[in-house]
Design a protein around this motif. Structure first.
Motif, PDB file in Angstrom:
ATOM      1  N   UNK A  74      50.412  47.284  30.906  1.00  0.00           N
ATOM      2  CA  UNK A  74      50.227  46.963  29.485  1.00  0.00           C
ATOM      3  C   UNK A  74      48.768  47.148  29.050  1.00  0.00           C
ATOM      4  N   UNK A  75      48.146  48.206  29.526  1.00  0.00           N
ATOM      5  CA  UNK A  75      46.774  48.512  29.136  1.00  0.00           C
ATOM      6  C   UNK A  75      45.713  47.730  29.882  1.00  0.00           C
ATOM      7  N   UNK A  76      46.109  46.846  30.779  1.00  0.00           N
ATOM      8  CA  UNK A  76      45.156  46.065  31.579  1.00  0.00           C
ATOM      9  C   UNK A  76      45.118  46.625  32.989  1.00  0.00           C
ATOM     10  N   UNK A  77      43.975  46.408  33.669  1.00  0.00           N
ATOM     11  CA  UNK A  77      43.781  46.911  35.026  1.00  0.00           C
ATOM     12  C   UNK A  77      43.575  45.740  35.986  1.00  0.00           C
ATOM     13  N   UNK A  87      44.527  35.727  44.965  1.00  0.00           N
ATOM     14  CA  UNK A  87      44.872  35.996  43.568  1.00  0.00           C
ATOM     15  C   UNK A  87      44.617  37.449  43.192  1.00  0.00           C
ATOM     16  N   UNK A  88      45.378  37.907  42.220  1.00  0.00           N
ATOM     17  CA  UNK A  88      45.157  39.218  41.628  1.00  0.00           C
ATOM     18  C   UNK A  88      43.895  39.150  40.779  1.00  0.00           C
ATOM     19  N   UNK A  89      43.071  40.171  40.840  1.00  0.00           N
ATOM     20  CA  UNK A  89      41.807  40.217  40.105  1.00  0.00           C
ATOM     21  C   UNK A  89      41.976  41.145  38.912  1.00  0.00           C
ATOM     22  N   UNK A  90      41.760  40.614  37.710  1.00  0.00           N
ATOM     23  CA  UNK A  90      41.767  41.486  36.541  1.00  0.00           C
ATOM     24  C   UNK A  90      40.412  42.162  36.431  1.00  0.00           C
ATOM     25  N   UNK A  91      40.420  43.457  36.246  1.00  0.00           N
ATOM     26  CA  UNK A  91      39.179  44.196  36.050  1.00  0.00           C
ATOM     27  C   UNK A  91      38.861  44.111  34.570  1.00  0.00           C
ATOM     28  N   UNK A  92      37.891  43.281  34.229  1.00  0.00           N
ATOM     29  CA  UNK A  92      37.600  43.009  32.816  1.00  0.00           C
ATOM     30  C   UNK A  92      36.387  43.772  32.309  1.00  0.00           C
TER      31      UNK A  92
END
Length: 109
Positions: A74-77, A87-92
């Motif tokens: 959904x457009x997030x990495x 935990x999963x790491x969101x690349x912000x």
């Protein structure tokens, strides 16, 4: 002739700039397949585009290097470990792609 990485040979070509990365820790270890237990050696291809679902060594903007599964949703990495205790790491923000893991060898079996 097979490319050599360390004392291990591989039929995969990681380019002239390919290198070996040893897995540290247990964040990529799981009961399923694939699993990358500590001490596994990953052949890394530096000139690799990001493809969701593949495994990469990335350096985050905080300077931390990670070997994780790269996911776009959904457009997030995200960087997703295989071990559910992590935990999963969101690349912000920006991150540097070091390369894609293309082959693994488990040492000491």
């Amino acid at each position: 002739m097979q490319p050599s990485w360390g004392s291990l040979a591989s039929t995969e070509n990681a380019s002239d700039h390919g290198f070996r990365q040893d897995v540290r820790g247990d964040s990529m270890t799981c009961a399923g397949n694939p699993t990358f237990p500590e001490g596994s050696r990953i052949l890394v291809m530096p000139e690799a585009d990001l493809i969701s679902g593949k495994y990469y060594v990335l350096k985050l903007k905080n300077g931390e290097s990670n070997f994780k599964k790269y996911i776009e949703d959904a457009g997030l990495r995200y960087l997703r470990p295989l071990n559910s205790n992590y935990r999963t790491i969101q690349i912000d923000g920006d991150c540097k792609v070091i390369g894609r893991g293309i082959v693994t060898k488990m040492i000491g079996l």
